[in-house]
Design an enzyme around this catalytic site. Structure first.
Site, PDB file in Angstrom:
ATOM      1  N   THR A  46       0.818  -1.218   0.000  1.00  0.00           N
ATOM      2  CA  THR A  46       0.000   0.000   0.000  1.00  0.00           C
ATOM      3  C   THR A  46       0.851   1.267   0.000  1.00  0.00           C
ATOM      4  O   THR A  46       0.492   2.268  -0.623  1.00  0.00           O
ATOM      5  CB  THR A  46      -0.931  -0.013   1.243  1.00  0.00           C
ATOM      6  OG1 THR A  46      -1.844  -1.088   1.089  1.00  0.00           O
ATOM      7  CG2 THR A  46      -1.693   1.275   1.398  1.00  0.00           C
ATOM      8  N   SER A  54       1.695  -7.564  -0.726  1.00  0.00           N
ATOM      9  CA  SER A  54       2.530  -8.447   0.097  1.00  0.00           C
ATOM     10  C   SER A  54       1.997  -9.870   0.158  1.00  0.00           C
ATOM     11  O   SER A  54       2.719 -10.792   0.537  1.00  0.00           O
ATOM     12  CB  SER A  54       2.692  -7.881   1.510  1.00  0.00           C
ATOM     13  OG  SER A  54       1.493  -7.937   2.232  1.00  0.00           O
ATOM     14  N   THR A  74       1.554  -4.331   4.481  1.00  0.00           N
ATOM     15  CA  THR A  74       1.438  -4.639   5.909  1.00  0.00           C
ATOM     16  C   THR A  74       0.811  -6.004   6.174  1.00  0.00           C
ATOM     17  O   THR A  74       0.958  -6.553   7.260  1.00  0.00           O
ATOM     18  CB  THR A  74       0.574  -3.573   6.621  1.00  0.00           C
ATOM     19  OG1 THR A  74      -0.720  -3.560   6.014  1.00  0.00           O
ATOM     20  CG2 THR A  74       1.203  -2.201   6.531  1.00  0.00           C
ATOM     21  N   ASP A  75       0.110  -6.561   5.161  1.00  0.00           N
ATOM     22  CA  ASP A  75      -0.654  -7.793   5.411  1.00  0.00           C
ATOM     23  C   ASP A  75       0.220  -8.944   5.899  1.00  0.00           C
ATOM     24  O   ASP A  75      -0.184  -9.703   6.780  1.00  0.00           O
ATOM     25  CB  ASP A  75      -1.381  -8.235   4.136  1.00  0.00           C
ATOM     26  CG  ASP A  75      -2.564  -7.335   3.811  1.00  0.00           C
ATOM     27  OD1 ASP A  75      -2.980  -6.557   4.691  1.00  0.00           O
ATOM     28  OD2 ASP A  75      -3.063  -7.410   2.671  1.00  0.00           O
TER      29      ASP A  75
HETATM   30  N1  ASP Z   1      -2.818  -5.449   0.782  1.00  0.00           N
HETATM   31  C1  ASP Z   1      -1.724  -4.576   1.095  1.00  0.00           C
HETATM   32  C2  ASP Z   1      -0.445  -5.381   1.082  1.00  0.00           C
HETATM   33  O1  ASP Z   1      -0.161  -6.060   2.060  1.00  0.00           O
HETATM   34  C3  ASP Z   1      -1.950  -3.958   2.389  1.00  0.00           C
HETATM   35  C4  ASP Z   1      -0.888  -3.039   2.855  1.00  0.00           C
HETATM   36  O2  ASP Z   1       0.123  -2.792   2.228  1.00  0.00           O
HETATM   37  O3  ASP Z   1      -1.079  -2.475   3.925  1.00  0.00           O
HETATM   38  O4  ASP Z   1       0.269  -5.315   0.121  1.00  0.00           O
END
Ligand code: ASP
Length: 329
Positions: free
Chosen positions: A11, A57, A89-90
């Site tokens: 993200t 991710s 973050t995932d």
């Molecule tokens: N779906 C995103 C990822 O993990 C969420 C994020 O980056 O916070 O790539």
């Protein structure tokens, strides 16, 4: 003297859209990310930027991560004061924990990301990247192992969890709290987790070949999904109820599996430890240990899976796995 910055997407870098499709996609390079951070230039330490991957991710693999950790490690060996990895973050808690298991340096390796993408008001990526760079350059952050920095908090990779699907305060360490904070730009370390020796270097081919399943136990669970898991997998992590319990009907099945491969007992509760010696019913922690399951202690199911996969890829089995797990739980 520099900080190595490795970008993997997520993200924090999702500032673009594909024509005709809804939703943001990864577009920003490391140069774009750093250009968007006021104050980064005042840090006094240049960032050596490398764009490694540009993916959500969810798509990252252990092989890719080991490669990125290797690049960060080489940068530190060549004189970088620390390294920062940006990613989604995932899966960040798993990546950072994987890195923590193998990171051999005193210099900090810091993971960060963002919850609000760059097209949104109040995007948190720039602040997180600045804080992460400050931590990577901070002498106080040395010898803390791999860290996760977000929302001006510093978390140890061994404890951090993603606890909310959208909040910018998503990262928390339920069992320990943050090990530090970034206050007016100053890195304040509040607790120093004990460091463990890094695991030996992992062969990515062996790692690819090792399958570890994760099974969350649920109410009125018949365990049907577990049938045959020992034919396709080399290890199993069970996310049990509370302090490490499963329905009585599952206990013999899990005991049978534990006779064929390492089965690690963790809790699906989100915080706290699996117990060792409190409950006595069939399916309780004492019963499952008697049947050969390994006690995961404070390891959450996701970290347990990372650790077990690395140990099995290192060629450990039986007592050696149990002994190694005991050092991490
Ligand atoms: N779906 C995103 C990822 O993990 C969420 C994020 O980056 O916070 O790539």
């Amino acid at each position: 003297m520099s900080i190595a910055l490795l970008t993997l997407g997520g993200t924090i870098a999702m500032g673009g859209v594909d024509r005709g499709r809804p939703g943001v996609v990864t577009r920003l390079t490391g140069a774009d990310l750093t250009a968007a951070v006021p104050g980064l230039a005042d840090l006094g330490v240049p960032l050596d930027v490398r764009d490694a991957h540009a993916v959500p991710s969810a798509n990252l693999t252990y092989r890719q991560l080991l490669d990125v950790i290797g690049i960060a490690s080489a940068a530190v060996s060549d004189g970088a004061v620390g390294a920062v990895v940006t990613q989604g973050t995932d899966t960040l808690e798993e990546s950072a924990f994987l890195a923590d298991l193998v990171w051999p340096h005193a210099a900090p390796l810091v993971f960060t990301g963002a919850m609000r993408n760059p097209t949104l008001a109040g995007a948190d990526g720039p602040a997180n990247l600045l804080a992460a760079a400050r931590v990577a350059a901070a002498p106080a952050a040395r010898d803390l192992g791999v860290l996760v920095v977000a929302n001006d908090e510093v978390h140890a990779a061994r404890w951090v969890r993603k606890t909310h699907s959208t909040s910018t305060a998503t990262f928390a360490s339920p069992n320990a709290g943050p090990v530090g904070q970034v206050i007016e730009g100053e890195v304040r370390v509040l607790a120093r987790p004990e460091r463990r020796d890094p695991l030996p270097p992992v062969d990515p081919d062996r790692l690819d070949a090792v399958r570890v399943a994760l099974y969350p136990v649920t109410l009125d669970d018949d365990g049907l999904l577990l049938a045959g898991v020992a034919d396709s997998h080399h290890g199993l992590v069970v996310a049990g109820f509370g302090v490490g319990h499963v329905p009585a009907a599952l206990a013999p099945l899990l005991g049978d599996l534990a006779g064929r491969m390492p089965v690690l007992l963790t809790s699906r509760a989100g915080a706290g430890s699996v117990l060792r010696q409190t409950y006595g019913a069939v399916g309780s922690e004492t019963d499952l240990q008697r049947r050969g399951l390994l006690n995961g202690g404070l390891l959450d199911p996701y970290k347990g899976r990372v650790l077990l996969r690395l140990l099995l890829a290192a060629g450990l089995d039986g007592d050696a796995v149990a002994g190694a797990l005991a050092r991490y739980r």
